[in-house]
Design a protein around this motif. Structure first.
Motif, PDB file in Angstrom:
ATOM      1  N   TYR A  30       0.856  -1.186   0.000  1.00 22.12           N
ATOM      2  CA  TYR A  30       0.000   0.000   0.000  1.00 22.12           C
ATOM      3  C   TYR A  30       0.891   1.235   0.000  1.00 22.12           C
ATOM      4  O   TYR A  30       1.864   1.337   0.751  1.00 22.12           O
ATOM      5  CB  TYR A  30      -0.898   0.012   1.236  1.00 22.12           C
ATOM      6  CG  TYR A  30      -1.769   1.241   1.315  1.00 22.12           C
ATOM      7  CD1 TYR A  30      -1.399   2.327   2.101  1.00 22.12           C
ATOM      8  CD2 TYR A  30      -2.948   1.319   0.590  1.00 22.12           C
ATOM      9  CE1 TYR A  30      -2.188   3.460   2.163  1.00 22.12           C
ATOM     10  CE2 TYR A  30      -3.743   2.441   0.645  1.00 22.12           C
ATOM     11  CZ  TYR A  30      -3.365   3.508   1.430  1.00 22.12           C
ATOM     12  OH  TYR A  30      -4.153   4.631   1.485  1.00 22.12           O
ATOM     13  N   THR A  31       0.588   2.185  -0.882  1.00 20.84           N
ATOM     14  CA  THR A  31       1.429   3.370  -0.980  1.00 20.84           C
ATOM     15  C   THR A  31       0.622   4.579  -1.412  1.00 20.84           C
ATOM     16  O   THR A  31      -0.390   4.458  -2.106  1.00 20.84           O
ATOM     17  CB  THR A  31       2.578   3.132  -1.984  1.00 20.84           C
ATOM     18  OG1 THR A  31       3.460   4.260  -1.984  1.00 20.84           O
ATOM     19  CG2 THR A  31       2.057   2.935  -3.396  1.00 20.84           C
ATOM     20  N   LEU A  88      -2.640   3.796  -3.752  1.00 21.15           N
ATOM     21  CA  LEU A  88      -2.402   2.556  -4.481  1.00 21.15           C
ATOM     22  C   LEU A  88      -2.248   1.386  -3.514  1.00 21.15           C
ATOM     23  O   LEU A  88      -1.530   1.506  -2.520  1.00 21.15           O
ATOM     24  CB  LEU A  88      -1.119   2.668  -5.312  1.00 21.15           C
ATOM     25  CG  LEU A  88      -0.988   3.891  -6.235  1.00 21.15           C
ATOM     26  CD1 LEU A  88       0.386   3.919  -6.872  1.00 21.15           C
ATOM     27  CD2 LEU A  88      -2.088   3.902  -7.279  1.00 21.15           C
ATOM     28  N   PRO A  89      -2.886   0.235  -3.846  1.00 22.30           N
ATOM     29  CA  PRO A  89      -3.885   0.069  -4.896  1.00 22.30           C
ATOM     30  C   PRO A  89      -5.261   0.507  -4.412  1.00 22.30           C
ATOM     31  O   PRO A  89      -5.515   0.562  -3.210  1.00 22.30           O
ATOM     32  CB  PRO A  89      -3.866  -1.434  -5.156  1.00 22.30           C
ATOM     33  CG  PRO A  89      -3.484  -2.030  -3.827  1.00 22.30           C
ATOM     34  CD  PRO A  89      -2.578  -1.041  -3.160  1.00 22.30           C
ATOM     35  N   CYS A  90      -6.123   0.810  -5.345  1.00 22.53           N
ATOM     36  CA  CYS A  90      -7.521   1.087  -5.038  1.00 22.53           C
ATOM     37  C   CYS A  90      -8.364   0.596  -6.203  1.00 22.53           C
ATOM     38  O   CYS A  90      -7.838   0.280  -7.271  1.00 22.53           O
ATOM     39  CB  CYS A  90      -7.760   2.572  -4.761  1.00 22.53           C
ATOM     40  SG  CYS A  90      -7.505   3.671  -6.181  1.00 22.53           S
ATOM     41  N   ILE A  91      -9.651   0.511  -5.982  1.00 25.86           N
ATOM     42  CA  ILE A  91     -10.580   0.013  -7.003  1.00 25.86           C
ATOM     43  C   ILE A  91     -11.448   1.170  -7.489  1.00 25.86           C
ATOM     44  O   ILE A  91     -12.023   1.899  -6.679  1.00 25.86           O
ATOM     45  CB  ILE A  91     -11.473  -1.110  -6.452  1.00 25.86           C
ATOM     46  CG1 ILE A  91     -10.632  -2.227  -5.842  1.00 25.86           C
ATOM     47  CG2 ILE A  91     -12.377  -1.659  -7.557  1.00 25.86           C
ATOM     48  CD1 ILE A  91      -9.673  -2.897  -6.797  1.00 25.86           C
ATOM     49  N   ALA A 150     -11.475  -2.568   1.795  1.00 28.20           N
ATOM     50  CA  ALA A 150     -11.116  -3.956   2.030  1.00 28.20           C
ATOM     51  C   ALA A 150      -9.707  -4.252   1.525  1.00 28.20           C
ATOM     52  O   ALA A 150      -8.924  -4.958   2.177  1.00 28.20           O
ATOM     53  CB  ALA A 150     -12.130  -4.873   1.355  1.00 28.20           C
ATOM     54  N   LEU A 151      -9.373  -3.717   0.375  1.00 29.76           N
ATOM     55  CA  LEU A 151      -8.054  -3.925  -0.204  1.00 29.76           C
ATOM     56  C   LEU A 151      -6.980  -3.301   0.671  1.00 29.76           C
ATOM     57  O   LEU A 151      -5.938  -3.905   0.953  1.00 29.76           O
ATOM     58  CB  LEU A 151      -8.024  -3.327  -1.608  1.00 29.76           C
ATOM     59  CG  LEU A 151      -6.771  -3.524  -2.450  1.00 29.76           C
ATOM     60  CD1 LEU A 151      -6.475  -5.002  -2.631  1.00 29.76           C
ATOM     61  CD2 LEU A 151      -6.952  -2.853  -3.804  1.00 29.76           C
ATOM     62  N   ASN A 197      -3.973 -12.209   2.360  1.00 29.62           N
ATOM     63  CA  ASN A 197      -4.286 -12.737   1.045  1.00 29.62           C
ATOM     64  C   ASN A 197      -5.348 -11.867   0.393  1.00 29.62           C
ATOM     65  O   ASN A 197      -6.496 -11.847   0.807  1.00 29.62           O
ATOM     66  CB  ASN A 197      -4.779 -14.181   1.159  1.00 29.62           C
ATOM     67  CG  ASN A 197      -4.799 -14.865  -0.200  1.00 29.62           C
ATOM     68  OD1 ASN A 197      -4.998 -14.212  -1.221  1.00 29.62           O
ATOM     69  ND2 ASN A 197      -4.588 -16.169  -0.212  1.00 29.62           N
ATOM     70  N   LEU A 198      -4.950 -11.133  -0.660  1.00 28.09           N
ATOM     71  CA  LEU A 198      -5.870 -10.209  -1.311  1.00 28.09           C
ATOM     72  C   LEU A 198      -6.954 -10.941  -2.083  1.00 28.09           C
ATOM     73  O   LEU A 198      -7.989 -10.370  -2.388  1.00 28.09           O
ATOM     74  CB  LEU A 198      -5.097  -9.284  -2.246  1.00 28.09           C
ATOM     75  CG  LEU A 198      -4.026  -8.433  -1.571  1.00 28.09           C
ATOM     76  CD1 LEU A 198      -3.420  -7.481  -2.577  1.00 28.09           C
ATOM     77  CD2 LEU A 198      -4.588  -7.665  -0.399  1.00 28.09           C
ATOM     78  N   ASN A 199      -6.706 -12.220  -2.412  1.00 26.13           N
ATOM     79  CA  ASN A 199      -7.740 -12.993  -3.100  1.00 26.13           C
ATOM     80  C   ASN A 199      -9.016 -13.090  -2.277  1.00 26.13           C
ATOM     81  O   ASN A 199     -10.105 -13.292  -2.811  1.00 26.13           O
ATOM     82  CB  ASN A 199      -7.237 -14.403  -3.406  1.00 26.13           C
ATOM     83  CG  ASN A 199      -6.156 -14.405  -4.461  1.00 26.13           C
ATOM     84  OD1 ASN A 199      -5.982 -13.440  -5.179  1.00 26.13           O
ATOM     85  ND2 ASN A 199      -5.415 -15.500  -4.537  1.00 26.13           N
ATOM     86  N   GLN A 200      -8.889 -12.963  -0.985  1.00 25.14           N
ATOM     87  CA  GLN A 200     -10.049 -13.081  -0.116  1.00 25.14           C
ATOM     88  C   GLN A 200     -10.862 -11.788  -0.067  1.00 25.14           C
ATOM     89  O   GLN A 200     -11.970 -11.787   0.452  1.00 25.14           O
ATOM     90  CB  GLN A 200      -9.586 -13.456   1.294  1.00 25.14           C
ATOM     91  CG  GLN A 200      -8.875 -14.799   1.372  1.00 25.14           C
ATOM     92  CD  GLN A 200      -8.304 -15.073   2.742  1.00 25.14           C
ATOM     93  OE1 GLN A 200      -8.443 -14.261   3.657  1.00 25.14           O
ATOM     94  NE2 GLN A 200      -7.669 -16.223   2.908  1.00 25.14           N
TER      95      GLN A 200
END
Length: 289
Positions: A30-31, A88-91, A150-151, A197-200
């Motif tokens: 995260y940045t 970063l990152p974001c959706i 969440a990310l 785990n970002l997949n979750q």
């Protein structure tokens, strides 16, 4: 005269570039990052919980750094994009205003490194949204607050975003241009540097939705004046431009902006923006209205 609804089909220029590389062994980070200068303008990355902007987007081309600013390997087939300012990152949801097509993407890099551009997208995203090859498109970029929170949390950052209720939207799912399934496979992130785990937490489907097209003329805006008089002082520095001082709304107090335009070609809007930069006016931006 060029029709303003076809602006995205005519302007070609160099964009943010990348070279594909293996996954980073240290994982996604995260940045936000420090302010930086590009193309004669300063950009100020920041954490935001509400972002809904219109402007011009470009397509990422090959040949630049192998890793993104948040330490992912660049993948031209990722559902990804670069922003000059977002955390970063974001959706975000990216909408091509010329044709109304929208898709959710992950912003994971800095760019485009050119004033007057708010986003650059991977070739895959460009195909999904029917961007002209190598061209510039009018877009809307809107932060997805809940998925971004969440990310951010999954990467070990202290959650700073407050999820807001999302109004129901009726949209039609489309297949990508050229055929194939609308999902086109799932774009997920691997384990983060801190073991999460970002997949979750984040799954991007690549599903395109169709809304009403909303192109419009371009304006060059200098926002954020707390006093109308400051807006008029800035206006006096650009007597050759068709500009005016207008109220803008945000936060808990009235603000003012200088708007120059309307412009119906990217070249004309770019010329006005450069004129503002040349006389020392900070932070002009190109918007669609």
């Amino acid at each position: 005269m060029i029709n303003r609804y076809a602006i995205g089909l005519f302007a070609i220029l160099a964009n943010c570039t990348h070279t594909v590389a293996p996954p980073s062994p240290s994982g996604v980070k995260y940045t936000v990052g420090d302010p930086y200068q590009a193309g004669g303008e300063w950009f100020y990355p920041r954490e935001v919980n509400d972002y809904d902007a219109t402007g011009l987007a470009t397509v990422i081309t090959d040949g630049g750094p192998a890793y993104t600013a948040d330490n992912e390997s660049y993948d031209p087939d990722a559902l990804a994009a670069a922003s000059p300012v977002l955390q970063l990152p974001c959706i975000v949801t990216v909408t091509n205003l010329v044709n109304g097509r929208s898709v959710d993407v992950r912003v994971n890099d800095r760019g485009p490194m050119q004033p007057g551009r708010i986003l650059s997208v991977t070739p895959r995203v460009a195909r999904l949204l029917s961007f002209p090859s190598g061209g510039i498109v009018e877009v809307e970029v809107k932060l997805n607050q809940s998925q971004t929170m969440a990310l951010q949390s999954s990467l070990g950052a202290v959650p700073k975003l407050t999820a807001a209720p999302v109004a129901g939207i009726t949209a039609q799912s489309l297949a990508p241009p050229g055929g194939g399934a609308a999902t086109g496979g799932v774009q997920q992130l691997g384990p983060s540097a801190n073991g999460g785990n970002l997949n979750q937490t984040v799954t991007l489907s690549g599903q395109v939705t169709q809304g009403a097209p909303g192109p419009g003329p371009l304006w060059v805006q200098v926002p954020g004046f707390g006093n109308e008089r400051d807006g008029f002082r800035t206006l006096a520095r650009i007597p050759g431009l068709p500009a005016r001082v207008v109220p803008v709304y945000g936060g808990d107090r009235p603000l003012w902006a200088v708007n120059a335009g309307p412009y119906h070609t990217v070249a004309d809007a770019d010329a006005a923006l450069q004129q503002m930069l040349q006389v020392g006016i900070p932070d002009p931006e190109i918007i669609v209205r």
